[in-house]
Design an enzyme around this catalytic site. Structure first.
Site, mmCIF file in Angstrom:
data_model
loop_
_atom_site.group_PDB
_atom_site.id
_atom_site.type_symbol
_atom_site.label_atom_id
_atom_site.label_comp_id
_atom_site.label_asym_id
_atom_site.label_seq_id
_atom_site.Cartn_x
_atom_site.Cartn_y
_atom_site.Cartn_z
ATOM 1 N N ARG A 121 0.847 -1.190 0.000
ATOM 2 C CA ARG A 121 0.000 0.000 0.000
ATOM 3 C C ARG A 121 0.885 1.244 0.000
ATOM 4 O O ARG A 121 2.039 1.198 0.434
ATOM 5 C CB ARG A 121 -0.888 0.012 1.247
ATOM 6 C CG ARG A 121 -1.782 -1.205 1.348
ATOM 7 C CD ARG A 121 -2.959 -0.973 2.265
ATOM 8 N NE ARG A 121 -2.585 -0.584 3.611
ATOM 9 C CZ ARG A 121 -3.377 0.123 4.417
ATOM 10 N NH1 ARG A 121 -4.565 0.500 3.993
ATOM 11 N NH2 ARG A 121 -2.993 0.438 5.640
ATOM 12 N N LYS A 186 4.793 -11.010 9.754
ATOM 13 C CA LYS A 186 3.954 -10.930 8.548
ATOM 14 C C LYS A 186 4.248 -12.089 7.594
ATOM 15 O O LYS A 186 5.382 -12.293 7.160
ATOM 16 C CB LYS A 186 4.217 -9.587 7.865
ATOM 17 C CG LYS A 186 3.317 -9.300 6.703
ATOM 18 C CD LYS A 186 3.279 -7.815 6.443
ATOM 19 C CE LYS A 186 2.726 -7.499 5.079
ATOM 20 N NZ LYS A 186 2.600 -6.059 4.862
ATOM 21 N N ARG A 322 -1.115 -0.773 14.412
ATOM 22 C CA ARG A 322 0.052 -1.375 15.045
ATOM 23 C C ARG A 322 -0.337 -1.832 16.439
ATOM 24 O O ARG A 322 -1.048 -1.122 17.143
ATOM 25 C CB ARG A 322 1.200 -0.354 15.182
ATOM 26 C CG ARG A 322 1.744 0.133 13.847
ATOM 27 C CD ARG A 322 2.524 -0.980 13.145
ATOM 28 N NE ARG A 322 2.996 -0.570 11.833
ATOM 29 C CZ ARG A 322 2.341 -0.755 10.697
ATOM 30 N NH1 ARG A 322 1.174 -1.347 10.687
ATOM 31 N NH2 ARG A 322 2.856 -0.361 9.547
HETATM 32 P P1 ATP Z 1 -0.131 -1.553 6.918
HETATM 33 O O1 ATP Z 1 -0.439 -1.971 8.325
HETATM 34 O O2 ATP Z 1 -0.413 -0.123 6.669
HETATM 35 O O3 ATP Z 1 -0.706 -2.461 5.905
HETATM 36 P P2 ATP Z 1 2.460 -2.644 6.195
HETATM 37 O O4 ATP Z 1 3.829 -2.325 6.705
HETATM 38 O O5 ATP Z 1 1.978 -4.040 6.403
HETATM 39 O O6 ATP Z 1 1.472 -1.607 6.848
HETATM 40 P P3 ATP Z 1 1.844 -2.930 3.380
HETATM 41 O O7 ATP Z 1 1.744 -1.866 2.364
HETATM 42 O O8 ATP Z 1 0.645 -3.745 3.700
HETATM 43 O O9 ATP Z 1 2.438 -2.251 4.677
HETATM 44 O O10 ATP Z 1 2.973 -3.958 2.934
HETATM 45 C C1 ATP Z 1 4.259 -3.491 2.557
HETATM 46 C C2 ATP Z 1 5.240 -3.749 3.698
HETATM 47 O O11 ATP Z 1 5.323 -5.145 3.954
HETATM 48 C C3 ATP Z 1 6.656 -3.338 3.386
HETATM 49 O O12 ATP Z 1 6.859 -1.973 3.684
HETATM 50 C C4 ATP Z 1 7.489 -4.255 4.274
HETATM 51 O O13 ATP Z 1 7.597 -3.735 5.584
HETATM 52 C C5 ATP Z 1 6.633 -5.489 4.359
HETATM 53 N N1 ATP Z 1 7.089 -6.546 3.431
HETATM 54 C C6 ATP Z 1 7.581 -6.446 2.182
HETATM 55 N N2 ATP Z 1 7.832 -7.651 1.657
HETATM 56 C C7 ATP Z 1 7.500 -8.548 2.610
HETATM 57 C C8 ATP Z 1 7.525 -9.966 2.683
HETATM 58 N N3 ATP Z 1 7.934 -10.734 1.669
HETATM 59 N N4 ATP Z 1 7.095 -10.539 3.836
HETATM 60 C C9 ATP Z 1 6.659 -9.815 4.882
HETATM 61 N N5 ATP Z 1 6.604 -8.473 4.865
HETATM 62 C C10 ATP Z 1 7.016 -7.849 3.744
#
Ligand code: ATP
Length: 335
Positions: A121, A186, A322
């Site tokens: 995003r 994640k 968060r």
């Molecule tokens: P939000 O809570 O706003 O969704 P988010 O950090 O999960 O925040 P996203 O846009 O959903 O953001 O996902 C992108 C983020 O996920 C990246 O900035 C990085 O921190 C994380 N990311 C990128 N690649 C991976 C991966 N392969 N596995 C886990 N996390 C990843």
């Protein structure tokens, strides 16, 4: 990925040693060309060993995506899905949006062996190495306008939770609005992009990235704690089986969503809610934080948070959740 690198990868996928000479011979190229191909694979995050006198070998065997295998595992659903698997692509979502613009039917799926510039995003990146994850996007056409589509990323989360449960991962959690976490890390992300206007028929592209086996090279590029499916399952996985399973669940959830929106899926989402009744912080688009206790989601997919001023509703947009314990977390807006 250059076609030759993909052909080398296919020969190495079983995890056995292959000498540079044997690879060169079976591909009809020079040993130097093989060396360059292996270098491209290594640069893409694949762990390839080179042992003098024996040749090249992958650290572990790898299941490469095979459209025929995915269709076989899709069973009767294969007839509902138009599947395209590419060796490499910048972003499956970008390509799926282009296909949708050109008139691709609902349930068109673009999957990639390697996504080189995956998106999250707000311009954030999704990192994946060759053969280490699943990155795919599905085009879905709705009779209703885009306004009806709030809650769609949560619905996609329900599909992922169902698939993970089938694989034996009972403790995966959904993090509002678009992530799947395992033990606080994640595991998968969802990116929804829309076409069409608020009133007329709409088209959504649902992009999904799942870590199947994270290499150290890819993990080091991710700026938050990440998990992978093979660790969560405790065994090696066939990515064709996993892709077919997730597509089946996604297709079935999207059919339900087209009939009744998010409301019929809400209770199931809440059962998987990673932060139910826990203290959370909401990071707003201007960087401010608001905190409270997460109380689940509404029928429209809004997050409900009990604050001192009463229960507040947050609509996904540019808001990030968060866990309150995550004191060191950076504010992503502007990161
Ligand atoms: P939000 O809570 O706003 O969704 P988010 O950090 O999960 O925040 P996203 O846009 O959903 O953001 O996902 C992108 C983020 O996920 C990246 O900035 C990085 O921190 C994380 N990311 C990128 N690649 C991976 C991966 N392969 N596995 C886990 N996390 C990843």
């Amino acid at each position: 990925m250059k076609p030759l690198s993909h052909r080398v990868l296919k020969l190495l996928a079983a995890g056995d040693f292959c000498s540079g000479e044997a690879l060169a011979k079976s591909l009809g190229v020079s040993r130097a060309a093989v060396w360059h191909a292996v270098r491209e694979l290594t640069a893409a995050g694949l762990e390839v060993y080179r042992v003098h006198g024996r040749g090249y070998r992958l650290q572990q065997p790898l299941s490469l995506l095979d459209p025929a295998e995915v269709r076989r595992h899709l069973g009767r659903r294969a007839a509902c899905v138009t599947l395209e698997i590419l060796n490499s692509v910048e972003s499956t979502n970008t390509l799926a949006l282009q296909r949708a613009q050109a008139g691709a039917p609902s349930a068109t799926v673009i999957a990639a062996e390697w996504q080189t510039a995956g998106r999250g995003r707000q311009g954030r990146a999704w990192h994946a190495g060759i053969g280490g994850g699943l990155t795919f996007s599905m085009v879905w056409r709705f009779a209703h306008g885009a306004g009806f589509l709030s809650g769609l990323s949560l619905a996609a989360g329900v599909a992922l939770a169902r698939g993970l449960q089938t694989l034996g991962v009972a403790d995966a959690g959904l993090k509002w609005p678009n992530d799947v976490v395992w033990r606080g890390r994640k595991l998968a992300g969802i990116l929804i992009e829309m076409q069409g206007d608020a009133l007329g028929p709409g088209c959504a592209v649902i992009g999904i990235g799942v870590n199947v086996r994270l290499s150290e090279a890819v993990r080091s590029r991710i700026d938050q704690a990440a998990a992978d499916l093979e660790s969560a399952c405790g065994r090696m996985l066939d990515r064709n089986v996993v892709l077919a399973l997730l597509l089946t669940e996604l297709h079935s959830v999207l059919e339900a969503f087209a009939r009744g929106g998010f409301a019929p899926l809400r209770a199931e989402w809440q059962r998987h809610h990673a932060y139910q009744d826990e203290r959370v912080s909401m990071i707003l688009p201007d960087g401010r934080r608001e905190s409270g206790v997460a109380r689940g989601v509404g029928e429209d997919g809004a997050l409900l948070v009990a604050t001192r001023a009463g229960v507040r509703r947050y609509h996904s947009g540019e808001i990030s959740l968060r866990p309150a314990a995550c004191a060191t977390d950076k504010v992503k807006a502007g990161a």
